[in-house]
Write a protein that holds these residues in place. Structure first.
Motif, short mmCIF file in Angstrom:
data_model
loop_
_atom_site.label_atom_id
_atom_site.label_comp_id
_atom_site.label_asym_id
_atom_site.label_seq_id
_atom_site.Cartn_x
_atom_site.Cartn_y
_atom_site.Cartn_z
N GLY A 146 0.84 -1.13 0.04
CA GLY A 146 -0.03 -0.12 0.05
C GLY A 146 0.86 1.21 -0.15
N MET A 147 1.91 1.31 0.73
CA MET A 147 2.80 2.68 0.81
C MET A 147 3.38 2.42 -0.48
SD MET A 147 4.49 1.87 4.66
CE MET A 147 5.38 3.71 4.67
N LYS A 148 3.97 1.42 -1.03
CA LYS A 148 4.61 1.65 -2.41
C LYS A 148 3.63 2.31 -3.56
CE LYS A 148 8.19 -2.03 -2.02
NZ LYS A 148 8.68 -3.05 -2.58
N LYS A 185 1.39 7.11 -6.76
CA LYS A 185 0.51 8.01 -6.71
C LYS A 185 1.18 9.52 -6.46
CE LYS A 185 -4.17 9.24 -5.55
NZ LYS A 185 -5.51 8.66 -5.14
N MET A 186 1.85 9.41 -5.57
CA MET A 186 2.36 10.74 -5.16
C MET A 186 3.38 11.34 -6.28
SD MET A 186 1.82 13.06 -2.85
CE MET A 186 2.53 14.79 -3.34
N ASP A 187 3.91 10.46 -6.77
CA ASP A 187 5.05 10.73 -7.85
C ASP A 187 4.19 11.22 -9.19
OD1 ASP A 187 7.15 10.00 -6.39
OD2 ASP A 187 7.10 7.89 -7.50
N GLU A 229 -6.29 14.97 -4.45
CA GLU A 229 -5.69 13.70 -4.51
C GLU A 229 -4.28 13.25 -3.59
OE1 GLU A 229 -6.88 10.91 -5.93
OE2 GLU A 229 -8.75 11.98 -6.29
N MET A 230 -3.73 14.75 -3.71
CA MET A 230 -2.53 14.66 -2.42
C MET A 230 -2.83 14.42 -1.27
SD MET A 230 0.26 17.56 -1.96
CE MET A 230 0.41 17.89 -3.83
N ALA A 282 -3.84 8.00 3.04
CA ALA A 282 -3.80 6.54 2.68
C ALA A 282 -2.46 6.08 3.14
CB ALA A 282 -4.18 6.13 1.23
N TYR A 283 -1.35 6.72 2.97
CA TYR A 283 0.04 6.45 3.24
C TYR A 283 0.22 6.18 4.68
CZ TYR A 283 5.31 6.27 2.94
OH TYR A 283 6.63 6.09 2.91
N GLN A 284 -0.37 7.26 5.28
CA GLN A 284 -0.24 6.95 6.99
C GLN A 284 -0.99 5.83 7.46
OE1 GLN A 284 -1.94 11.00 7.88
NE2 GLN A 284 0.00 11.87 8.02
N ALA A 285 -2.11 5.53 6.79
CA ALA A 285 -2.94 4.34 7.26
C ALA A 285 -2.16 3.22 7.04
CB ALA A 285 -4.24 4.38 6.62
#
Length: 300
Positions: free
Chosen positions: A11-13, A18-20, A270-271, A277-280
């Motif tokens: 999920g983090m990857k 998505k952030m890129d 979206e950011m 989502a990254y934190q979760a």
């Protein structure tokens, strides 16, 4: 180790990817003709703990399968091909494509010598000292020219010069004819059909050529190559060549430039979603670690 830790890593990857993409969209908010991208996810394989069973003859009902997912992965990075807004510049060689999200200018890095063409929505063109119509990186703009060279305009713009003609590098000649009957270019303009009309020193208008456009069965399948250029790919289909305002193609607006279609409000939203989502996902990893710590603490 717990599978939840590895699911959290996937999920983090995914959120990093998505952030890129979001960061690249924001960086290109002022890039001419830029098409934004989005990231879509799909679940990975699921571990089968128990197979599904149908009803039996003893009156027992069916049982659903017991599966546990093992994370997520990036399904696609889609290009959003919607046209950007046209901004007025007043410059004659600034072209914007209107009502043609699937239309692209055709350019060649070698003047059409090898037939290797690229495609762009960036219509900021220039002329060099030989009159060649070029992009900002020196690629030549491709189009159609009248057989035998510039022809006198009879009052009705002739768009039939595309019939039976192959793509050629477009140029706006400074002179027509041979000495002592040479006539010099005074002015030129491009209409919404892409036809280049030049006014020469004899007072007449001449049809110099016509800008070509290309469309694709699947424009989303084009590959970005940098410098606002695209290459055809195995999934984009072969380019269909034609002229502006023809059926299936957009029209050209001279004096306008197409802006980026990036929507900053959507990108910042979206950011925020990607950040949370990254934190979760990172929290699921730390929670799994606490569970392992409790297990280890059973023996003291």
């Amino acid at each position: 180790m717990l599978n939840s830790m590895y699911s959290g890593i996937t999920g983090m990857k995914g959120q990093q990817t998505k952030m890129d993409v979001i960061a690249n969209n924001i960086a290109n908010v002022n890039t001419t003709g830029f098409k934004s991208q989005r990231v879509r996810f799909q679940d990975m394989i699921s571990q089968m703990n128990a197979n599904a069973q149908g009803p039996n003859n003893n009156g027992r009902g069916g049982i659903n399968a017991q599966q546990v997912g093992l994370g997520t992965q990036v399904a696609a990075t889609d290009m959003m091909m919607q046209g950007g807004s046209l901004q007025f510049t007043g410059r004659a060689l600034d072209f914007g494509i209107q009502n043609g999200d699937n239309s692209f200018f055709i350019v060649s890095p070698d003047g059409g010598a090898t037939g290797t063409n690229q495609y762009t929505r960036d219509g900021g063109f220039y002329t060099d000292n030989e009159g060649n119509l070029t992009t900002s990186n020196g690629s030549t703009v491709m189009g159609f020219t009248p057989a035998g060279g510039p022809q006198l305009d009879d009052g009705s713009v002739n768009t039939d010069i595309t019939n039976g003609q192959t793509l050629q590098a477009l140029s706006i000649p400074q002179t027509i004819g041979t000495a002592p009957n040479e006539i010099e270019l005074q002015d030129y303009n491009i209409d919404n059909t892409g036809t280049i009309l030049g006014t020469y020193s004899d007072g007449n208008a001449y049809i110099i050529g016509r800008v070509a456009l290309a469309s694709f069965a699947n424009a989303d399948g084009l590959e970005k190559t940098g410098e606002n250029l695209y290459n055809a790919s195995a999934n984009s289909g072969e380019p269909i060549e034609g002229g502006p305002s023809d059926d299936g193609f957009g029209t050209i607006r001279s004096g306008f430039m197409e802006m980026s279609n990036v929507d900053l409000a959507s990108e910042f939203t979206e950011m925020i979603v990607a950040t949370r989502a990254y934190q979760a996902n990172s929290r699921s990893i730390t929670t799994s670690d606490e569970m392992l710590q409790e297990l280890i603490n059973l023996k003291r």
